[in-house]
Design a protein around this motif. Structure first.
Motif, PDB file in Angstrom:
ATOM      1  N   ARG A 138      11.960   5.054   5.096  1.00  0.00           N
ATOM      2  CA  ARG A 138      11.492   4.542   6.570  1.00  0.00           C
ATOM      3  C   ARG A 138      10.030   4.977   6.807  1.00  0.00           C
ATOM      4  O   ARG A 138       9.493   6.007   5.954  1.00  0.00           O
ATOM      5  CB  ARG A 138      12.479   5.388   7.562  1.00  0.00           C
ATOM      6  N   ASN A 139       9.563   4.250   7.601  1.00  0.00           N
ATOM      7  CA  ASN A 139       7.982   4.648   7.529  1.00  0.00           C
ATOM      8  C   ASN A 139       7.852   4.975   9.221  1.00  0.00           C
ATOM      9  O   ASN A 139       7.987   4.112  10.213  1.00  0.00           O
ATOM     10  CB  ASN A 139       7.245   3.207   7.462  1.00  0.00           C
ATOM     11  N   GLU A 149       2.873   0.265  -0.084  1.00  0.00           N
ATOM     12  CA  GLU A 149       4.124   0.925   0.568  1.00  0.00           C
ATOM     13  C   GLU A 149       4.996   1.001  -0.626  1.00  0.00           C
ATOM     14  O   GLU A 149       5.830   2.059  -0.763  1.00  0.00           O
ATOM     15  CB  GLU A 149       4.267   0.275   1.793  1.00  0.00           C
ATOM     16  N   SER A 150       5.522  -0.262  -1.023  1.00  0.00           N
ATOM     17  CA  SER A 150       6.696  -0.357  -1.997  1.00  0.00           C
ATOM     18  C   SER A 150       6.232   0.577  -3.316  1.00  0.00           C
ATOM     19  O   SER A 150       7.208   1.308  -3.759  1.00  0.00           O
ATOM     20  CB  SER A 150       6.910  -1.495  -2.549  1.00  0.00           C
ATOM     21  N   VAL A 151       5.042   0.426  -3.735  1.00  0.00           N
ATOM     22  CA  VAL A 151       4.820   1.221  -4.812  1.00  0.00           C
ATOM     23  C   VAL A 151       4.650   2.818  -4.652  1.00  0.00           C
ATOM     24  O   VAL A 151       5.093   3.828  -5.364  1.00  0.00           O
ATOM     25  CB  VAL A 151       3.163   0.950  -5.355  1.00  0.00           C
ATOM     26  N   ALA A 152       4.313   3.346  -3.312  1.00  0.00           N
ATOM     27  CA  ALA A 152       4.338   4.539  -2.738  1.00  0.00           C
ATOM     28  C   ALA A 152       5.565   5.156  -2.613  1.00  0.00           C
ATOM     29  O   ALA A 152       6.243   6.151  -3.202  1.00  0.00           O
ATOM     30  CB  ALA A 152       3.542   4.873  -1.538  1.00  0.00           C
ATOM     31  N   ILE A 153       6.696   4.162  -2.481  1.00  0.00           N
ATOM     32  CA  ILE A 153       8.151   4.590  -2.281  1.00  0.00           C
ATOM     33  C   ILE A 153       8.746   4.888  -3.515  1.00  0.00           C
ATOM     34  O   ILE A 153       9.289   5.906  -3.917  1.00  0.00           O
ATOM     35  CB  ILE A 153       8.992   3.503  -1.454  1.00  0.00           C
ATOM     36  N   ILE A 154       8.373   3.728  -4.665  1.00  0.00           N
ATOM     37  CA  ILE A 154       8.971   3.863  -6.012  1.00  0.00           C
ATOM     38  C   ILE A 154       8.369   5.303  -6.394  1.00  0.00           C
ATOM     39  O   ILE A 154       8.859   6.036  -7.402  1.00  0.00           O
ATOM     40  CB  ILE A 154       8.484   2.757  -6.529  1.00  0.00           C
ATOM     41  N   ASP A 169       9.102  -7.381  -0.922  1.00  0.00           N
ATOM     42  CA  ASP A 169      10.001  -8.321  -0.085  1.00  0.00           C
ATOM     43  C   ASP A 169      10.432  -7.152   1.052  1.00  0.00           C
ATOM     44  O   ASP A 169      10.651  -7.860   2.239  1.00  0.00           O
ATOM     45  CB  ASP A 169      11.361  -8.833  -0.881  1.00  0.00           C
ATOM     46  N   ASP A 170      10.887  -6.139   0.875  1.00  0.00           N
ATOM     47  CA  ASP A 170      11.460  -5.225   1.906  1.00  0.00           C
ATOM     48  C   ASP A 170      10.546  -4.522   2.781  1.00  0.00           C
ATOM     49  O   ASP A 170      10.811  -4.532   3.774  1.00  0.00           O
ATOM     50  CB  ASP A 170      12.318  -4.154   1.104  1.00  0.00           C
ATOM     51  N   THR A 171       9.292  -4.352   2.241  1.00  0.00           N
ATOM     52  CA  THR A 171       8.313  -3.559   3.152  1.00  0.00           C
ATOM     53  C   THR A 171       7.269  -4.307   3.472  1.00  0.00           C
ATOM     54  O   THR A 171       6.536  -3.944   4.462  1.00  0.00           O
ATOM     55  CB  THR A 171       7.643  -2.564   2.326  1.00  0.00           C
ATOM     56  N   ASP A 172       7.008  -5.673   2.999  1.00  0.00           N
ATOM     57  CA  ASP A 172       5.821  -6.538   3.228  1.00  0.00           C
ATOM     58  C   ASP A 172       4.328  -5.876   2.803  1.00  0.00           C
ATOM     59  O   ASP A 172       3.622  -6.469   3.205  1.00  0.00           O
ATOM     60  CB  ASP A 172       5.904  -6.865   4.829  1.00  0.00           C
ATOM     61  N   ASN A 173       4.558  -5.141   2.008  1.00  0.00           N
ATOM     62  CA  ASN A 173       3.449  -4.171   1.746  1.00  0.00           C
ATOM     63  C   ASN A 173       3.615  -3.691   0.480  1.00  0.00           C
ATOM     64  O   ASN A 173       4.377  -2.708   0.197  1.00  0.00           O
ATOM     65  CB  ASN A 173       3.038  -3.162   2.693  1.00  0.00           C
ATOM     66  N   ILE A 174       2.643  -4.424  -0.807  1.00  0.00           N
ATOM     67  CA  ILE A 174       2.874  -3.795  -2.006  1.00  0.00           C
ATOM     68  C   ILE A 174       2.672  -2.155  -2.327  1.00  0.00           C
ATOM     69  O   ILE A 174       3.185  -1.710  -3.005  1.00  0.00           O
ATOM     70  CB  ILE A 174       2.174  -4.607  -3.070  1.00  0.00           C
TER      71      ILE A 174
END
Length: 112
Positions: free
Chosen positions: A101-102, A29-34, A22-27
Motif C-alpha cells: 500500500r502507498n 514504485e513497483s521496483v521499490a516494492i520488489i 500494471d498494478d501501481t501505474d509507476n515503474i
C-alpha cells in the motif's frame, strides 16, 4: 514462507518492465516494492541457513581440526541453487502475492 517451492526461474530472465507497472501505474514504485520484498526474502533465507549451519559449529578453535562436513556442504549447495531473492520477489509481484500500500495515495483518496 516456503521459498523452496517457488516457480521463480533460477537464472536471470529479461523482464518487460511495462508489465511490472500494471498494478501501481509507476515503474519506480513497483521496483521499490520488489526490492523491499527481496530484502525480506534475503533476510529470511540468511537466518534459516545460519540456523542450519549453527548445528555444525564447533566450540574448538583449533586450526588443526578443520574438516569438511558432507552435510554442511550439501546444505550450502542447496541454498546456492535456490533462485535469488530478487527473482523470487519479482515472481511473487507478478502473481499478485505481495500485499502493498502507498500511504501517500491513501491520504489523497481520504482528502477528496
Amino acid at each position: 514462507m516456503d521459498y523452496k517451492r517457488t516457480n521463480a526461474p533460477t537464472n536471470t530472465v529479461t523482464q518487460n518492465v511495462m508489465d511490472l507497472c500494471d498494478d501501481t501505474d509507476n515503474i519506480y514504485e513497483s521496483v521499490a516494492i520488489i526490492a523491499k520484498r527481496a530484502n525480506q526474502i534475503g533476510a529470511d533465507l540468511k537466518s534459516e541457513l545460519s540456523k542450519k549451519l549453527q548445528e555444525f559449529a564447533s566450540t574448538n578453535d583449533n586450526l588443526d581440526e578443520v574438516f569438511e562436513n558432507r552435510e554442511q556442504i550439501e546444505i550450502s549447495r542447496y541454498y546456492e541453487k535456490l533462485p535469488k531473492p530478487t527473482l523470487i520477489a519479482t515472481q511473487e509481484f507478478r502473481e499478485g502475492k505481495i500485499y502493498f500500500r502507498n500511504p501517500a495515495k491513501d491520504n489523497d483518496e481520504v482528502d477528496l
